[in-house]
Design a protein around this motif. Structure first.
Motif, mmCIF file in Angstrom:
data_model
loop_
_atom_site.group_PDB
_atom_site.id
_atom_site.type_symbol
_atom_site.label_atom_id
_atom_site.label_comp_id
_atom_site.label_asym_id
_atom_site.label_seq_id
_atom_site.Cartn_x
_atom_site.Cartn_y
_atom_site.Cartn_z
ATOM 1 N N ALA A 177 -4.495 12.635 -0.928
ATOM 2 C CA ALA A 177 -5.406 12.920 -2.036
ATOM 3 C C ALA A 177 -5.431 11.747 -3.020
ATOM 4 C CB ALA A 177 -5.000 14.215 -2.745
ATOM 5 N N TYR A 178 -4.267 11.166 -3.262
ATOM 6 C CA TYR A 178 -4.196 10.026 -4.182
ATOM 7 C C TYR A 178 -4.989 8.841 -3.638
ATOM 8 C CZ TYR A 178 -2.221 6.532 -7.343
ATOM 9 O OH TYR A 178 -2.069 5.539 -8.282
ATOM 10 N N LEU A 179 -4.783 8.521 -2.368
ATOM 11 C CA LEU A 179 -5.505 7.395 -1.778
ATOM 12 C C LEU A 179 -7.012 7.648 -1.762
ATOM 13 C CD1 LEU A 179 -3.224 6.431 1.264
ATOM 14 C CD2 LEU A 179 -3.527 5.170 -0.881
ATOM 15 N N LEU A 180 -7.408 8.873 -1.424
ATOM 16 C CA LEU A 180 -8.837 9.186 -1.405
ATOM 17 C C LEU A 180 -9.469 8.968 -2.780
ATOM 18 C CD1 LEU A 180 -8.803 12.377 0.826
ATOM 19 C CD2 LEU A 180 -10.075 10.276 1.321
ATOM 20 N N LYS A 181 -8.771 9.322 -3.818
ATOM 21 C CA LYS A 181 -9.317 9.167 -5.168
ATOM 22 C C LYS A 181 -9.262 7.723 -5.659
ATOM 23 C CE LYS A 181 -8.045 13.898 -6.468
ATOM 24 N NZ LYS A 181 -7.132 14.741 -7.290
ATOM 25 N N GLU A 182 -8.274 6.951 -5.186
ATOM 26 C CA GLU A 182 -8.068 5.604 -5.697
ATOM 27 C C GLU A 182 -8.855 4.528 -4.944
ATOM 28 O OE1 GLU A 182 -6.222 4.393 -8.393
ATOM 29 O OE2 GLU A 182 -6.251 6.516 -8.937
ATOM 30 N N LEU A 183 -8.983 4.691 -3.631
ATOM 31 C CA LEU A 183 -9.644 3.647 -2.858
ATOM 32 C C LEU A 183 -11.125 3.585 -3.219
ATOM 33 C CD1 LEU A 183 -7.970 4.039 0.654
ATOM 34 C CD2 LEU A 183 -7.398 2.438 -1.184
ATOM 35 N N ASP A 184 -11.572 2.363 -3.507
ATOM 36 C CA ASP A 184 -12.919 2.143 -4.037
ATOM 37 C C ASP A 184 -13.626 1.108 -3.178
ATOM 38 O OD1 ASP A 184 -15.170 1.482 -5.492
ATOM 39 O OD2 ASP A 184 -14.095 1.029 -7.348
ATOM 40 N N PRO A 185 -14.770 1.449 -2.577
ATOM 41 C CA PRO A 185 -15.459 0.480 -1.732
ATOM 42 C C PRO A 185 -15.786 -0.824 -2.451
ATOM 43 C CG PRO A 185 -16.772 2.501 -2.007
ATOM 44 C CD PRO A 185 -15.442 2.746 -2.652
ATOM 45 N N LYS A 186 -15.948 -0.766 -3.778
ATOM 46 C CA LYS A 186 -16.238 -1.984 -4.540
ATOM 47 C C LYS A 186 -15.037 -2.926 -4.572
ATOM 48 C CE LYS A 186 -19.643 0.245 -7.555
ATOM 49 N NZ LYS A 186 -19.980 0.603 -8.974
ATOM 50 N N GLN A 187 -13.852 -2.379 -4.270
ATOM 51 C CA GLN A 187 -12.632 -3.192 -4.248
ATOM 52 C C GLN A 187 -12.290 -3.657 -2.830
ATOM 53 O OE1 GLN A 187 -11.401 -4.002 -7.260
ATOM 54 N NE2 GLN A 187 -13.033 -2.705 -8.070
ATOM 55 N N HIS A 188 -13.120 -3.319 -1.870
ATOM 56 C CA HIS A 188 -12.982 -3.763 -0.481
ATOM 57 C C HIS A 188 -11.569 -3.487 0.072
ATOM 58 C CE1 HIS A 188 -16.849 -5.743 -1.047
ATOM 59 N NE2 HIS A 188 -16.368 -6.232 -2.182
ATOM 60 N N PRO A 189 -11.177 -2.205 0.109
ATOM 61 C CA PRO A 189 -9.810 -1.867 0.556
ATOM 62 C C PRO A 189 -9.599 -2.141 2.038
ATOM 63 C CG PRO A 189 -11.134 0.119 0.276
ATOM 64 C CD PRO A 189 -11.955 -1.008 -0.260
ATOM 65 N N VAL A 190 -8.373 -2.544 2.366
ATOM 66 C CA VAL A 190 -7.963 -2.750 3.753
ATOM 67 C C VAL A 190 -6.588 -2.147 3.955
ATOM 68 C CG1 VAL A 190 -9.289 -4.893 3.979
ATOM 69 C CG2 VAL A 190 -6.870 -5.008 3.319
ATOM 70 N N VAL A 191 -6.240 -1.925 5.219
ATOM 71 C CA VAL A 191 -4.885 -1.534 5.577
ATOM 72 C C VAL A 191 -4.251 -2.675 6.352
ATOM 73 C CG1 VAL A 191 -5.636 -0.335 7.684
ATOM 74 C CG2 VAL A 191 -3.438 0.243 6.648
ATOM 75 N N VAL A 192 -3.017 -3.008 6.001
ATOM 76 C CA VAL A 192 -2.195 -3.979 6.743
ATOM 77 C C VAL A 192 -1.073 -3.168 7.349
ATOM 78 C CG1 VAL A 192 -0.803 -6.067 6.603
ATOM 79 C CG2 VAL A 192 -2.764 -5.771 5.069
ATOM 80 N N MET A 193 -0.991 -3.114 8.672
ATOM 81 C CA MET A 193 -0.071 -2.155 9.282
ATOM 82 C C MET A 193 0.669 -2.754 10.478
ATOM 83 S SD MET A 193 -3.126 0.307 10.757
ATOM 84 C CE MET A 193 -2.184 1.315 11.915
ATOM 85 N N GLY A 194 1.924 -2.337 10.633
ATOM 86 C CA GLY A 194 2.719 -2.783 11.758
ATOM 87 C C GLY A 194 4.199 -2.569 11.489
ATOM 88 N N ASP A 195 5.012 -2.825 12.510
ATOM 89 C CA ASP A 195 6.452 -2.786 12.304
ATOM 90 C C ASP A 195 6.862 -4.031 11.522
ATOM 91 O OD1 ASP A 195 7.641 -4.854 14.593
ATOM 92 O OD2 ASP A 195 5.757 -3.893 15.151
ATOM 93 N N LYS A 196 8.022 -3.984 10.911
ATOM 94 C CA LYS A 196 8.442 -5.046 9.995
ATOM 95 C C LYS A 196 8.465 -6.410 10.662
ATOM 96 C CE LYS A 196 11.051 -1.916 6.999
ATOM 97 N NZ LYS A 196 12.402 -1.524 6.492
ATOM 98 N N ALA A 197 8.912 -6.475 11.914
ATOM 99 C CA ALA A 197 8.991 -7.770 12.603
ATOM 100 C C ALA A 197 7.603 -8.346 12.847
ATOM 101 C CB ALA A 197 9.749 -7.616 13.915
ATOM 102 N N ASN A 198 6.682 -7.520 13.339
ATOM 103 C CA ASN A 198 5.331 -8.010 13.608
ATOM 104 C C ASN A 198 4.581 -8.336 12.322
ATOM 105 O OD1 ASN A 198 4.622 -8.279 16.459
ATOM 106 N ND2 ASN A 198 5.091 -6.095 16.616
#
Length: 247
Positions: free
Chosen positions: A223-244
Protein backbone atom coordinates in the motif's frame (compact mmCIF):
# COMPACT_ATOMS: atom_id res chain seq x y z
CA UNK A 1 -7.60 2.18 -23.78
CA UNK A 2 -6.90 0.85 -20.28
CA UNK A 3 -10.47 -0.48 -20.08
CA UNK A 4 -10.00 -2.30 -23.36
CA UNK A 5 -6.72 -3.72 -22.06
CA UNK A 6 -8.40 -4.96 -18.91
CA UNK A 7 -11.12 -6.65 -20.96
CA UNK A 8 -8.51 -8.41 -23.08
CA UNK A 9 -6.68 -9.53 -19.93
CA UNK A 10 -9.85 -10.94 -18.39
CA UNK A 11 -10.71 -12.77 -21.58
CA UNK A 12 -7.22 -14.24 -21.83
CA UNK A 13 -7.34 -15.35 -18.20
CA UNK A 14 -10.67 -17.07 -18.72
CA UNK A 15 -9.44 -18.79 -21.86
CA UNK A 16 -6.17 -20.23 -20.63
CA UNK A 17 -5.83 -19.65 -16.87
CA UNK A 18 -2.05 -19.25 -17.17
CA UNK A 19 -1.53 -15.58 -16.42
CA UNK A 20 -0.57 -16.11 -12.78
CA UNK A 21 1.79 -19.05 -13.24
CA UNK A 22 4.98 -17.01 -13.03
CA UNK A 23 3.87 -15.23 -9.87
CA UNK A 24 2.28 -18.10 -8.04
CA UNK A 25 1.20 -21.70 -8.25
CA UNK A 26 -0.53 -24.29 -6.11
CA UNK A 27 2.74 -25.80 -4.90
CA UNK A 28 3.90 -22.51 -3.36
CA UNK A 29 1.62 -23.05 -0.37
CA UNK A 30 2.74 -26.57 0.35
CA UNK A 31 4.08 -26.77 3.86
CA UNK A 32 3.25 -23.14 4.57
CA UNK A 33 0.42 -24.11 6.89
CA UNK A 34 -1.28 -20.80 6.26
CA UNK A 35 1.08 -19.03 8.66
CA UNK A 36 2.58 -15.65 7.95
CA UNK A 37 6.24 -14.87 8.54
CA UNK A 38 7.41 -11.54 9.93
CA UNK A 39 7.51 -10.37 6.30
CA UNK A 40 3.71 -10.12 6.42
CA UNK A 41 3.70 -6.95 8.54
CA UNK A 42 5.76 -3.79 8.97
CA UNK A 43 8.80 -3.17 11.21
CA UNK A 44 8.87 -6.15 13.53
CA UNK A 45 7.09 -6.67 10.73
CA UNK A 46 9.84 -5.47 8.47
CA UNK A 47 9.54 -1.71 8.00
CA UNK A 48 11.83 0.93 9.40
CA UNK A 49 12.03 4.72 9.14
CA UNK A 50 14.53 6.58 7.01
CA UNK A 51 18.03 5.74 8.21
CA UNK A 52 20.40 6.87 5.46
CA UNK A 53 20.41 10.17 3.58
CA UNK A 54 22.47 12.06 1.01
CA UNK A 55 23.71 8.92 -0.74
CA UNK A 56 25.65 9.47 -3.95
CA UNK A 57 24.35 6.20 -5.41
CA UNK A 58 22.15 3.23 -4.55
CA UNK A 59 24.06 1.24 -1.89
CA UNK A 60 25.49 -2.20 -2.67
CA UNK A 61 24.75 -1.96 -6.39
CA UNK A 62 27.76 -2.24 -8.70
CA UNK A 63 28.59 -0.09 -11.70
CA UNK A 64 27.00 -2.49 -14.22
CA UNK A 65 23.48 -2.26 -12.79
CA UNK A 66 23.94 1.27 -11.42
CA UNK A 67 24.53 2.45 -15.00
CA UNK A 68 21.19 0.96 -16.08
CA UNK A 69 19.20 3.16 -13.68
CA UNK A 70 17.74 5.87 -15.96
CA UNK A 71 19.13 9.32 -15.36
CA UNK A 72 15.65 10.74 -14.87
CA UNK A 73 14.63 8.15 -12.28
CA UNK A 74 14.06 9.64 -8.83
CA UNK A 75 12.53 6.58 -7.18
CA UNK A 76 14.30 3.22 -6.91
CA UNK A 77 12.86 0.10 -5.31
CA UNK A 78 15.92 -2.01 -4.48
CA UNK A 79 15.41 -5.72 -3.80
CA UNK A 80 18.41 -7.18 -1.97
CA UNK A 81 18.32 -10.98 -2.09
CA UNK A 82 20.17 -12.78 0.68
CA UNK A 83 21.78 -15.27 -1.68
CA UNK A 84 21.63 -16.66 -5.20
CA UNK A 85 19.68 -19.71 -4.01
CA UNK A 86 17.76 -18.01 -1.19
CA UNK A 87 14.09 -16.98 -1.19
CA UNK A 88 14.63 -14.27 1.44
CA UNK A 89 15.22 -10.64 0.56
CA UNK A 90 14.77 -7.05 1.69
CA UNK A 91 12.94 -4.34 -0.25
CA UNK A 92 14.16 -0.76 0.16
CA UNK A 93 12.65 2.39 -1.35
CA UNK A 94 15.14 5.13 -2.23
CA UNK A 95 14.07 8.60 -3.32
CA UNK A 96 16.26 11.23 -4.96
CA UNK A 97 16.45 14.76 -3.66
CA UNK A 98 18.64 17.06 -5.71
CA UNK A 99 21.64 14.97 -6.69
CA UNK A 100 21.55 12.51 -3.78
CA UNK A 101 19.43 9.55 -2.66
CA UNK A 102 17.64 8.99 0.65
CA UNK A 103 16.57 5.66 2.09
CA UNK A 104 12.85 6.13 2.65
CA UNK A 105 11.52 2.81 3.95
CA UNK A 106 12.36 -0.91 3.96
CA UNK A 107 10.52 -4.22 4.38
CA UNK A 108 11.37 -7.88 4.79
CA UNK A 109 10.39 -9.72 1.62
CA UNK A 110 10.56 -12.92 -0.42
CA UNK A 111 11.65 -13.65 -3.97
CA UNK A 112 11.65 -16.78 -6.13
CA UNK A 113 11.68 -19.95 -4.02
CA UNK A 114 14.86 -21.16 -5.80
CA UNK A 115 16.56 -17.77 -5.63
CA UNK A 116 17.81 -15.58 -8.48
CA UNK A 117 18.97 -15.88 -12.08
CA UNK A 118 20.53 -13.69 -14.77
CA UNK A 119 18.76 -15.78 -17.44
CA UNK A 120 15.17 -16.19 -16.25
CA UNK A 121 13.08 -18.89 -17.93
CA UNK A 122 9.43 -19.83 -17.62
CA UNK A 123 8.76 -21.84 -14.44
CA UNK A 124 12.38 -21.84 -13.22
CA UNK A 125 11.14 -20.58 -9.80
CA UNK A 126 13.85 -17.91 -9.77
CA UNK A 127 13.52 -14.13 -9.87
CA UNK A 128 15.24 -12.23 -12.71
CA UNK A 129 18.26 -10.07 -11.81
CA UNK A 130 18.21 -6.63 -13.38
CA UNK A 131 16.84 -3.09 -13.56
CA UNK A 132 13.25 -2.76 -14.71
CA UNK A 133 10.79 0.10 -14.96
CA UNK A 134 7.58 0.21 -12.91
CA UNK A 135 4.70 1.61 -14.96
CA UNK A 136 1.47 -0.24 -14.07
CA UNK A 137 -0.36 -1.51 -11.01
CA UNK A 138 -3.58 -3.19 -10.04
CA UNK A 139 -5.13 -5.86 -7.90
CA UNK A 140 -8.28 -7.47 -6.61
CA UNK A 141 -8.84 -4.65 -4.11
CA UNK A 142 -9.95 -1.14 -4.94
CA UNK A 143 -7.33 1.47 -5.80
CA UNK A 144 -5.78 2.60 -2.48
CA UNK A 145 -4.72 5.91 -4.02
CA UNK A 146 -2.00 4.65 -6.33
CA UNK A 147 0.19 7.03 -8.29
CA UNK A 148 0.74 4.49 -11.05
CA UNK A 149 -2.19 3.63 -13.35
CA UNK A 150 -4.23 1.07 -11.37
CA UNK A 151 -6.54 -1.61 -12.74
CA UNK A 152 -8.91 -3.32 -10.31
CA UNK A 153 -9.96 -6.72 -11.63
CA UNK A 154 -11.32 -9.96 -10.20
CA UNK A 155 -9.25 -11.73 -12.90
CA UNK A 156 -6.18 -11.20 -10.69
CA UNK A 157 -7.70 -13.28 -7.89
CA UNK A 158 -5.44 -16.17 -6.90
CA UNK A 159 -7.21 -19.49 -7.63
CA UNK A 160 -8.86 -20.96 -4.55
CA UNK A 161 -7.41 -24.39 -5.28
CA UNK A 162 -4.11 -22.84 -4.13
CA UNK A 163 -3.28 -22.98 -0.43
CA UNK A 164 -5.45 -20.57 1.55
CA UNK A 165 -2.36 -18.63 2.60
CA UNK A 166 -2.03 -17.51 -1.06
CA UNK A 167 -5.57 -16.31 -1.66
CA UNK A 168 -4.70 -12.65 -1.04
CA UNK A 169 -1.34 -12.58 -2.85
CA UNK A 170 -2.67 -10.39 -5.66
CA UNK A 171 -4.90 -8.05 -3.69
CA UNK A 172 -2.27 -5.41 -4.53
CA UNK A 173 0.12 -5.76 -7.46
CA UNK A 174 2.82 -3.63 -9.11
CA UNK A 175 3.94 -5.03 -12.44
CA UNK A 176 7.70 -5.30 -12.98
CA UNK A 177 8.40 -4.49 -16.62
CA UNK A 178 10.16 -7.76 -17.40
CA UNK A 179 8.99 -9.20 -20.75
CA UNK A 180 5.65 -7.37 -20.68
CA UNK A 181 3.82 -4.64 -22.58
CA UNK A 182 3.93 -1.34 -20.68
CA UNK A 183 0.69 0.55 -20.33
CA UNK A 184 -1.42 -2.58 -19.82
CA UNK A 185 -2.92 -4.20 -16.68
CA UNK A 186 -0.43 -6.36 -14.73
CA UNK A 187 -2.05 -9.60 -15.93
CA UNK A 188 -2.00 -8.74 -19.63
CA UNK A 189 -0.47 -11.89 -21.22
CA UNK A 190 1.65 -10.13 -23.87
CA UNK A 191 5.30 -11.26 -23.74
CA UNK A 192 7.40 -9.39 -26.32
CA UNK A 193 10.45 -11.66 -25.85
CA UNK A 194 8.43 -14.87 -26.14
CA UNK A 195 6.84 -17.30 -23.69
CA UNK A 196 10.06 -19.13 -22.84
CA UNK A 197 11.53 -16.00 -21.21
CA UNK A 198 8.79 -16.06 -18.59
CA UNK A 199 6.74 -13.10 -17.44
CA UNK A 200 4.08 -11.90 -15.00
CA UNK A 201 6.85 -10.87 -12.60
CA UNK A 202 5.22 -8.65 -9.98
CA UNK A 203 5.62 -7.00 -6.64
CA UNK A 204 2.72 -8.41 -4.65
CA UNK A 205 1.55 -9.31 -1.16
CA UNK A 206 3.52 -11.82 0.87
CA UNK A 207 2.32 -15.26 1.99
CA UNK A 208 5.31 -16.09 4.17
CA UNK A 209 7.52 -18.07 1.77
CA UNK A 210 9.21 -17.96 -1.64
CA UNK A 211 7.36 -17.24 -4.86
CA UNK A 212 7.54 -18.56 -8.41
CA UNK A 213 9.56 -15.52 -9.51
CA UNK A 214 7.85 -12.45 -8.08
CA UNK A 215 8.89 -10.32 -5.11
CA UNK A 216 6.44 -10.25 -2.19
CA UNK A 217 6.13 -7.99 0.84
CA UNK A 218 3.55 -7.02 3.43
CA UNK A 219 0.17 -5.50 2.63
CA UNK A 220 1.25 -2.34 4.41
CA UNK A 221 4.41 -2.23 2.32
CA UNK A 222 2.51 -2.71 -0.92
CA UNK A 223 0.00 0.00 0.00
CA UNK A 224 2.86 2.37 0.81
CA UNK A 225 4.62 1.74 -2.49
CA UNK A 226 1.38 2.10 -4.45
CA UNK A 227 0.77 5.50 -2.89
CA UNK A 228 4.38 6.70 -3.16
CA UNK A 229 5.47 5.57 -6.60
CA UNK A 230 4.88 8.38 -9.09
CA UNK A 231 5.17 7.98 -12.87
CA UNK A 232 6.54 11.53 -13.04
CA UNK A 233 9.50 10.30 -10.97
CA UNK A 234 10.18 7.42 -13.40
CA UNK A 235 10.37 4.64 -10.76
CA UNK A 236 12.41 1.50 -11.37
CA UNK A 237 13.21 -1.67 -9.48
CA UNK A 238 16.81 -2.86 -9.07
CA UNK A 239 16.66 -6.49 -8.01
CA UNK A 240 18.92 -9.47 -7.44
CA UNK A 241 20.96 -11.39 -4.91
CA UNK A 242 23.68 -9.41 -3.16
CA UNK A 243 26.53 -10.90 -5.21
CA UNK A 244 24.89 -10.25 -8.58
CA UNK A 245 23.84 -6.76 -7.53
CA UNK A 246 27.44 -5.86 -6.75
CA UNK A 247 28.86 -7.63 -9.82
Amino acid sequence: MRIAGAVRAVAAFAACGVLLTSCGSADEGAGAGGKKSDAGTDQAKGAEPSATTDLKRIPDVGDRLQSKIPGNSRQVVAVYGEGEDSAKSTVVLYTKSGSTWDKTRSWAAHNGKKGWTTDHRENDKRSPVGVYTLTDAGGVLADPGAGLPYTQSESMQAPHYWAKSHWHDFDYVIAIDYNRAKGTPPNDPTRPQGQSKGGSIWLHMDHGSGTSGCVSLSKQGMAYLLKELDPKQHPVVVMGDKANLKG
